[in-house]
Design an enzyme around this catalytic site. Structure first.
Site, PDB file in Angstrom:
ATOM      1  N   CYS A 158      -2.456  33.560  10.671  1.00 57.49           N
ATOM      2  CA  CYS A 158      -2.278  33.939  11.735  1.00 57.49           C
ATOM      3  C   CYS A 158      -2.076  33.047  12.921  1.00 57.49           C
ATOM      4  CB  CYS A 158      -3.451  35.117  12.425  1.00 57.49           C
ATOM      5  SG  CYS A 158      -3.624  36.304  10.950  1.00 57.49           S
ATOM      6  N   GLU A 159      -0.878  32.259  12.629  1.00 53.33           N
ATOM      7  CA  GLU A 159      -0.483  31.277  13.646  1.00 53.33           C
ATOM      8  C   GLU A 159       1.005  31.239  13.587  1.00 53.33           C
ATOM      9  OE1 GLU A 159      -2.274  28.636  15.085  1.00 53.33           O
ATOM     10  OE2 GLU A 159      -4.050  28.962  14.276  1.00 53.33           O
ATOM     11  N   ARG A 162       2.158  19.878   6.274  1.00 55.28           N
ATOM     12  CA  ARG A 162       3.046  19.014   6.799  1.00 55.28           C
ATOM     13  C   ARG A 162       4.213  19.744   7.796  1.00 55.28           C
ATOM     14  NH1 ARG A 162       6.487  16.552   4.482  1.00 55.28           N
ATOM     15  NH2 ARG A 162       6.476  14.810   5.805  1.00 55.28           N
ATOM     16  N   GLU A 192       1.060  -1.237  -0.029  1.00 56.47           N
ATOM     17  CA  GLU A 192      -0.205   0.109   0.011  1.00 56.47           C
ATOM     18  C   GLU A 192       0.773   1.213   0.034  1.00 56.47           C
ATOM     19  OE1 GLU A 192      -1.924  -0.604   3.610  1.00 56.47           O
ATOM     20  OE2 GLU A 192      -3.337  -2.235   2.895  1.00 56.47           O
ATOM     21  N   PRO A 193       1.692   1.386  -1.032  1.00 58.36           N
ATOM     22  CA  PRO A 193       2.648   2.596  -1.022  1.00 58.36           C
ATOM     23  C   PRO A 193       1.793   3.879  -1.132  1.00 58.36           C
ATOM     24  CG  PRO A 193       2.687   1.602  -3.249  1.00 58.36           C
ATOM     25  CD  PRO A 193       1.760   0.675  -2.263  1.00 58.36           C
ATOM     26  N   GLY A 194       2.147   4.888  -0.639  1.00 56.95           N
ATOM     27  CA  GLY A 194       1.527   6.184  -0.941  1.00 56.95           C
ATOM     28  C   GLY A 194       2.593   7.198  -1.201  1.00 56.95           C
ATOM     29  N   TYR A 233       4.210  18.164  11.620  1.00 58.61           N
ATOM     30  CA  TYR A 233       4.815  17.434  11.838  1.00 58.61           C
ATOM     31  C   TYR A 233       6.470  17.752  11.774  1.00 58.61           C
ATOM     32  CZ  TYR A 233       1.207  14.429   9.521  1.00 58.61           C
ATOM     33  OH  TYR A 233       0.328  13.936   9.036  1.00 58.61           O
TER      34      TYR A 233
END
Ligand SMILES: *Cc1c(COP(=O)(O)O)cnc(C)c1O
Length: 419
Positions: free
Chosen positions: A343-344, A314, A275-277, A318
């Site tokens: 605004c973060e 990402r 199941e490669p993504g 992460y």
């Protein structure tokens, strides 16, 4: 390897200058290279060519764009889906229902019914409870659902904690020690055909040893089940192989992975499923952005780009690294912080990084953005939903429109009692 290269001083996707796409579609915009997708699909398949029986199901969640799925369908790939929405995309792209694997810890009753009706090829059950429910559904529909049992092998994939899925404390699969009892009970239920086991220990895996350990444990479990008289004809080894995000990163290749699997699974006598993504889609896409302005700081200058964490989550989710490169690099470099307009403070792509020198109005890309990029995009701060383009040699097409904030606003209403 990808097909994003500098030609005549400008970064191209295959034969198309990125500035041509930016001019017509605007920025930010994801650009995918069909040739890169096809190449990755072939390289991964080739890496498994020593194995007797293989089924490859592309992990749709890494990039569910319909045109991307179509490219992979034409390469003979099946699909690994985690929702009815993904299932319908895979089918719409021309992937046969029997080549679809349905994974996920929270498949709803409605989703299970829809998937049984669609004739989905394999359900990767994540709990005994799910198996019992699917048994009732399939029996009521007078059919049998083909299943594997997803097992949590309790190994540490040594990747980012948020994308680690094979430790005992993760929600996925059934506990290794309970697996054979559950397999036995599910095998006795009407409406189910238990044909094997599934495992997936995490994503962006950069060290093959944890996968090897997990597969060895799965092999032992397979043998134990066979000794008890159960059929195990399929072993689904999941996805997770990492890709280089930083120029110069040294990662195991699909060929290394294939060799490891061949060693571990020798003599298993099963159809091996994969199941490669990310390894298929990661390097196949870039996110093109324009520099809004360069703002002086107390330290490095802030390069504010028009892409943000809502377009590419990402880094914020992460702490992920994406190489940043000017579309027309002038040869100079600068040390800068790269941030989006949201605004973060987490809307930060890089801090104190040495990059191509850029100024307001310049185009740049975040590389290796084809996996877990557009698929995670949202409209936070009432920004548009980012569009997607696919390039094929000299031609290109918009494969997902920009969805304007006005369209989203039009889907909202104020109730009478607030009028
Ligand atoms: C996410 C996922 C994959 C794909 O992972 P990649 O790291 O993109 O290869 C495969 N199988 C399952 C069950 C997943 O959840």
């Amino acid at each position: 390897m990808d097909h994003f290269e500098i030609v005549d001083g400008e970064l191209h996707a295959e034969q198309v200058p990125l500035s041509a796409i930016a001019r017509e579609v605007g920025t930010p915009v994801y650009v995918y290279s069909r040739a890169t997708l096809v190449r990755h699909a072939k390289v991964f398949r080739e890496a498994l060519s020593a194995l007797p029986k293989v089924h490859i199901a592309f992990a749709v969640k890494s990039n569910p764009n319909l045109a991307v799925l179509r490219v992979l369908a034409r390469e003979g790939y099946g699909a690994d889906v985690v929702s009815e929405g993904e299932m319908n995309r895979a089918l719409a792209a021309g992937i046969k229902p029997e080549d679809v694997v349905f994974s996920g810890v929270g498949k709803t009753r409605a989703e299970l019914i829809a998937a049984v009706r669609a004739g989905i090829g394999q359900f990767n059950l994540e709990s005994e409870e799910e198996g019992v429910e699917l048994s009732e559904i399939a029996a009521a529909l007078r059919t049998r659902a083909t299943c594997t049992l997803r097992v949590n092998p309790d190994v540490d994939a040594r990747t980012h904690a948020k994308i680690s899925t094979g430790k005992a404390e993760n929600k996925f699969g059934v506990a290794y020690d309970r697996a054979s009892g559950i397999y036995a009970r599910l095998s006795a239920l009407p409406g189910l055909e238990m044909r094997g086991l599934a495992v997936h220990i995490g994503s962006q895996i950069t060290d093959l040893e944890p996968s090897r350990q997990a597969f060895l444990k799965m092999g032992a479990l397979m043998n134990a089940l066979r000794v008890q008289g159960y059929t195990v004809s399929h072993m689904d080894l999941g996805g997770g192989l990492g890709v280089p995000y930083k120029a110069g990163d040294d990662l195991p290749t699909p060929a290394d992975y294939g060799r490891m699997v061949s060693e571990v699974a020798q003599g298993w006598g099963v159809t091996l499923m994969f199941e490669p993504g990310r390894v298929i889609t990661g390097n196949s896409g870039v996110l093109v952005t324009e520099v809004v302005r360069v703002k002086k700081g107390t330290g490095s200058p802030w390069v504010v780009v028009d892409a943000a964490m809502n377009d590419l989550a990402r880094p914020a989710m992460y702490d992920a690294w994406h190489d940043f490169a000017a579309v027309r690099p002038g040869g100079e470099t600068m040390t800068a912080n790269i941030v989006g307009p949201i605004c973060e403070s987490s809307d930060t792509f890089a801090l104190g990084r040495e990059i191509d020198a850029v100024k307001a109005g310049d185009l740049a890309v975040f590389r290796t953005a084809g996996a877990y990029g557009a698929t995670m995009a949202n409209t936070y701060n009432s920004r548009p939903l980012v569009p997607e383009v696919m390039v094929d040699g000299e031609r290109w097409a918009i494969v997902a429109n920009r969805i304007e904030p006005a369209t989203i606003l039009a889907a909202e209403q104020v109730p009478d009692w607030l009028a």
